[in-house]
Scaffold this motif. Structure first.
Motif, mmCIF file in Angstrom:
data_model
loop_
_atom_site.group_PDB
_atom_site.id
_atom_site.type_symbol
_atom_site.label_atom_id
_atom_site.label_comp_id
_atom_site.label_asym_id
_atom_site.label_seq_id
_atom_site.Cartn_x
_atom_site.Cartn_y
_atom_site.Cartn_z
ATOM 1 N N ARG A 140 -2.196 4.345 7.640
ATOM 2 C CA ARG A 140 -3.402 3.520 7.484
ATOM 3 C C ARG A 140 -4.552 4.038 8.336
ATOM 4 O O ARG A 140 -5.718 3.934 7.950
ATOM 5 N N TRP A 183 -4.481 3.162 -2.322
ATOM 6 C CA TRP A 183 -5.386 2.108 -1.877
ATOM 7 C C TRP A 183 -6.739 2.303 -2.551
ATOM 8 O O TRP A 183 -7.127 3.410 -2.908
ATOM 9 N N THR A 209 0.832 -1.207 0.000
ATOM 10 C CA THR A 209 0.000 0.000 0.000
ATOM 11 C C THR A 209 0.864 1.252 0.000
ATOM 12 O O THR A 209 0.578 2.215 -0.709
ATOM 13 N N MET A 233 -6.461 6.671 6.315
ATOM 14 C CA MET A 233 -6.953 6.367 4.974
ATOM 15 C C MET A 233 -8.439 6.630 4.818
ATOM 16 O O MET A 233 -8.886 7.184 3.815
ATOM 17 N N CYS A 285 1.532 6.376 -1.060
ATOM 18 C CA CYS A 285 0.579 5.317 -0.719
ATOM 19 C C CYS A 285 -0.614 5.373 -1.680
ATOM 20 O O CYS A 285 -1.065 6.459 -2.059
#
Length: 201
Positions: free
Chosen positions: A181, A160, A148, A184, A158
Motif C-alpha cells: 500500500r 486499486w 485490494t 501504490m 493487487c
C-alpha cells in the motif's frame, strides 16, 4: 548468432527494438556470404586476382564477424499503447507488453523492481508486473475485488482504483513487499508519467 537474435526478438522484443545497431548486426550475419560470393565471382571473371581483393574481403569479413558482438547502443525506442483514448509512451527498458497500439485499449503491463521501480532492463533484482487499465481485471471489468491484495503462498496480486484508471501489481510473494500500500501512489505516478499530454496552446 542468428538463432540467438531470432530467439531474442521473440522473448525480448523490447530489448531488440532498443538497440540502435540491431538492423546492422542482423545484416552483418549475412554479409560474409555476400563477400565470399562476390570475391569468388570476381575470381571467375578476372582470375588470377591480385592480393588487394583478398585483403579487402578479409577485412570486411572480420568487421562483419565483430559487429554482432558490439554492445547495445540505446535507440531511445518507446512503445506506444492506448488506454481508451489516452496514449502512453513507454521506454523499452520497462519491457511493456499486452497493450493496444490503437485507441480503445483496455490495459498494458510493464516490469519493474521494487521498491525503487527500476525498469526490468536496468536492474538485476527480481521484477514484478505492474499495470494500468480502464477497469478491474485488466480492463475487462466485473465486480470490484473485496480485498485490494490477494495473496497465497507463492504469489500476490493487487488492484486499486485511482481516478479514472485501475492500477495493479502482481508477482511472487517474495518480490512484492508486505506493505505494498505504501508503494501504490508511486506505482500509479510512474504509470501516469507515460501518458502523452497535448501541449498547451
Amino acid at each position: 548468432m542468428y538463432v540467438s537474435f531470432a530467439v531474442g526478438e521473440v522473448y525480448h522484443p523490447n530489448a531488440s527494438l532498443g538497440d540502435l545497431l540491431r538492423p546492422l548486426k542482423e545484416a552483418a550475419l549475412f554479409f560474409p556470404i555476400i563477400v565470399i560470393v562476390f570475391v569468388f565471382l570476381l575470381w571467375l571473371w578476372r582470375r588470377p586476382l591480385s592480393d588487394k581483393p583478398y585483403e579487402i574481403g578479409l577485412v570486411l569479413l572480420i568487421v562483419a564477424m565483430i559487429l554482432p558482438w558490439f554492445p547495445r547502443i540505446d535507440s531511445g525506442f518507446r512503445q506506444e499503447y492506448w488506454l481508451a483514448q489516452t496514449p502512453h509512451e513507454i521506454p523499452w527498458q520497462y519491457s511493456p507488453f499486452n497493450g493496444s497500439k490503437k485507441p480503445g485499449g483496455r490495459s498494458f503491463l510493464v516490469r519493474v523492481a521494487l521498491p525503487d521501480l527500476l525498469p526490468e532492463y536496468e536492474t538485476s533484482e527480481p521484477t514484478v508486473i505492474i499495470g494500468k487499465a480502464v477497469d478491474f481485471n485488466h480492463g475487462k471489468g466485473g465486480a470490484v475485488p473485496e480485498n485490494t491484495c490477494i495473496k497465497d503462498r507463492d504469489n500476490a496480486r493487487c488492484e486499486w482504483r485511482r481516478g479514472e484508471f485501475v492500477y495493479s501489481a502482481s508477482g511472487s510473494s517474495k518480490a512484492i513487499p508486505p506493505d505494498l500500500r505504501s508503494y501504490m501512489d508511486s506505482i500509479a505516478n510512474l504509470l501516469d508519467g507515460f501518458e502523452i499530454t497535448e501541449p498547451e496552446t
